[in-house]
Design a protein around this motif. Structure first.
Motif, PDB file in Angstrom:
ATOM      1  N   GLU A 206       4.680  11.697  -0.202  1.00 27.12           N
ATOM      2  CA  GLU A 206       4.662  10.349  -0.458  1.00 27.12           C
ATOM      3  C   GLU A 206       4.381   9.410   0.682  1.00 27.12           C
ATOM      4  O   GLU A 206       3.882   8.466   0.590  1.00 27.12           O
ATOM      5  CB  GLU A 206       6.185  10.267  -0.822  1.00 27.12           C
ATOM      6  CG  GLU A 206       6.383  10.878  -2.369  1.00 27.12           C
ATOM      7  CD  GLU A 206       7.835  10.689  -2.621  1.00 27.12           C
ATOM      8  OE1 GLU A 206       8.684  10.740  -1.593  1.00 27.12           O
ATOM      9  OE2 GLU A 206       8.215  11.086  -3.758  1.00 27.12           O
ATOM     10  N   GLU A 207       4.840   9.999   2.075  1.00 27.29           N
ATOM     11  CA  GLU A 207       4.613   9.058   3.162  1.00 27.29           C
ATOM     12  C   GLU A 207       2.992   9.042   3.655  1.00 27.29           C
ATOM     13  O   GLU A 207       2.789   8.113   4.196  1.00 27.29           O
ATOM     14  CB  GLU A 207       5.622   9.832   4.211  1.00 27.29           C
ATOM     15  CG  GLU A 207       5.493   8.865   5.725  1.00 27.29           C
ATOM     16  CD  GLU A 207       6.430   9.378   6.485  1.00 27.29           C
ATOM     17  OE1 GLU A 207       6.214   8.922   7.704  1.00 27.29           O
ATOM     18  OE2 GLU A 207       7.222  10.546   6.436  1.00 27.29           O
ATOM     19  N   HIS A 208       2.322  10.102   3.459  1.00 26.09           N
ATOM     20  CA  HIS A 208       1.118  10.242   4.110  1.00 26.09           C
ATOM     21  C   HIS A 208       0.162  10.041   3.131  1.00 26.09           C
ATOM     22  O   HIS A 208      -1.294  10.322   3.226  1.00 26.09           O
ATOM     23  CB  HIS A 208       1.077  11.165   5.123  1.00 26.09           C
ATOM     24  CG  HIS A 208       2.128  11.469   6.169  1.00 26.09           C
ATOM     25  ND1 HIS A 208       1.903  10.488   7.168  1.00 26.09           N
ATOM     26  CD2 HIS A 208       3.209  12.234   6.391  1.00 26.09           C
ATOM     27  CE1 HIS A 208       3.067  10.726   7.978  1.00 26.09           C
ATOM     28  NE2 HIS A 208       3.594  11.918   7.621  1.00 26.09           N
ATOM     29  N   SER A 209       0.337  10.247   1.833  1.00 25.75           N
ATOM     30  CA  SER A 209      -0.685  10.345   0.602  1.00 25.75           C
ATOM     31  C   SER A 209      -1.625  11.351   1.050  1.00 25.75           C
ATOM     32  O   SER A 209      -2.797  11.005   0.623  1.00 25.75           O
ATOM     33  CB  SER A 209      -1.393   8.671   0.870  1.00 25.75           C
ATOM     34  OG  SER A 209      -0.722   7.765   0.594  1.00 25.75           O
ATOM     35  N   PRO A 212      -4.477  13.452  -2.581  1.00 25.54           N
ATOM     36  CA  PRO A 212      -4.423  12.443  -3.704  1.00 25.54           C
ATOM     37  C   PRO A 212      -4.636  12.933  -5.168  1.00 25.54           C
ATOM     38  O   PRO A 212      -4.036  12.562  -6.019  1.00 25.54           O
ATOM     39  CB  PRO A 212      -5.299  11.162  -3.226  1.00 25.54           C
ATOM     40  CG  PRO A 212      -6.275  11.892  -2.238  1.00 25.54           C
ATOM     41  CD  PRO A 212      -5.371  12.963  -1.376  1.00 25.54           C
ATOM     42  N   ARG A 215      -1.799  15.197  -6.031  1.00 24.32           N
ATOM     43  CA  ARG A 215      -0.455  14.636  -5.564  1.00 24.32           C
ATOM     44  C   ARG A 215       0.620  14.840  -6.594  1.00 24.32           C
ATOM     45  O   ARG A 215       1.818  15.221  -6.363  1.00 24.32           O
ATOM     46  CB  ARG A 215      -0.651  13.474  -4.966  1.00 24.32           C
ATOM     47  CG  ARG A 215       0.624  12.598  -4.474  1.00 24.32           C
ATOM     48  CD  ARG A 215       0.375  11.366  -3.758  1.00 24.32           C
ATOM     49  NE  ARG A 215       1.690  10.622  -3.616  1.00 24.32           N
ATOM     50  CZ  ARG A 215       2.341   9.884  -4.109  1.00 24.32           C
ATOM     51  NH1 ARG A 215       1.907   9.493  -5.416  1.00 24.32           N
ATOM     52  NH2 ARG A 215       3.586   9.143  -3.919  1.00 24.32           N
ATOM     53  N   GLU A 216       0.441  14.242  -7.750  1.00 19.06           N
ATOM     54  CA  GLU A 216       1.363  14.299  -8.802  1.00 19.06           C
ATOM     55  C   GLU A 216       1.719  15.722  -9.219  1.00 19.06           C
ATOM     56  O   GLU A 216       2.876  15.936  -9.319  1.00 19.06           O
ATOM     57  CB  GLU A 216       0.850  13.596  -9.980  1.00 19.06           C
ATOM     58  CG  GLU A 216       0.649  11.904  -9.777  1.00 19.06           C
ATOM     59  CD  GLU A 216       2.057  11.447  -9.344  1.00 19.06           C
ATOM     60  OE1 GLU A 216       3.122  11.632  -9.939  1.00 19.06           O
ATOM     61  OE2 GLU A 216       1.937  10.482  -8.269  1.00 19.06           O
TER      62      GLU A 216
END
Length: 249
Positions: A206-209, A212, A215-216
């Motif tokens: 969440e902090e560093h993306s 992508p 991610r989910e």
């Protein structure tokens, strides 16, 4: 170095602790992952002995500073392994996993470059009647855990679980000053460790993306891991509770 019984002291810090740190130190300051892992465990073991011994604040601070120095590196290493495993489970191409590992190592190198290593902690001495003091500390810690745990097991805040995990780890290492910990305690700590790893991974995502495209799915994977770990802890609690009660009786 040993001292006469007239001084009220017994042997200095056990060689198994001081010797291990001395042996680890050259590799540790180079950032060797195994040395980082072993040093972090060692600081936890020593913290329990320092508490029982009533060691001076400067000694406690020295070991605390070392633990804080190695913590970000160890968290990074653990998170990287979880993320790489998740990518493999997702069936991602090997080239993608290799690229992730390469990027993760670059991030680690930058993290290591920013570490300010403290001076090696000084030795300390165990007081007389150490085993008696340890048993008294165990009884106190066990009672506190018995009182706090019901609220923890029903809590939704991960930080509440994390603080409980730290208390339980401290109890484990205090217990190891006298003997081997029971399986229900080790199993609980293993589950709590996976839960904390999940929180670290989710925080990094969440902090560093990071990653992508996945991610989910990765966030969902770690959330499921956290929930599974909590269920395991709740299932183990009756046996652990029985063990803790034995310590205060």
């Amino acid at each position: 170095m040993s001292k006469s019984s007239k001084t009220g002291k017994i042997a200095a810090q056990p060689p198994s602790l001081t010797g291990r740190l001395d042996a680890l130190w050259p590799d540790l300051v180079q950032g060797d992952p195994k040395a980082v892992h072993e040093a972090r465990k060692l600081t936890r073991k020593v913290a329990a002995e320092l508490a029982v011994s009533g060691a001076p604040k400067k000694v406690r601070r020295a070991w605390r500073d070392l633990r804080r120095a190695v913590a970000p590196l160890r968290d990074h290493d653990v998170a990287g392994e979880h993320l790489a495993a998740a990518l493999s489970e997702e069936g991602r191409p090997q080239r993608e996993i290799t690229a992730f590992r390469r990027d993760w190592q670059r991030r680690r190198a930058a993290l290591l470059a920013g570490v300010l290593w403290p001076e090696p902690p000084p030795a300390f001495e165990r007081p007389d009647k150490f085993k008696r003091r340890t048993r008294r500390a165990l009884a106190h810690e066990a009672q506190t855990l018995l009182e706090d745990t019901p609220d923890v097991l029903s809590a939704e805040d991960p930080e509440t679980w994390h603080e409980w995990r730290k208390a339980l780890k401290h109890y484990r290492y205090t217990l190891e000053l006298l003997g081997d910990p029971p399986e229900e305690l080790l199993g609980t700590l293993d589950a709590l460790g996976r839960m904390q790893d999940a929180e670290v991974v989710r925080g990094l995502l969440e902090e560093h993306s990071l990653l992508p495209d996945q991610r989910e799915a990765l966030l969902a994977r770690e959330l499921e891991a956290r929930q599974t770990a909590q269920e395991q802890v709740r299932a183990l609690w009756p046996e652990l509770k029985a063990h803790l009660k034995e310590q205060v009786e």
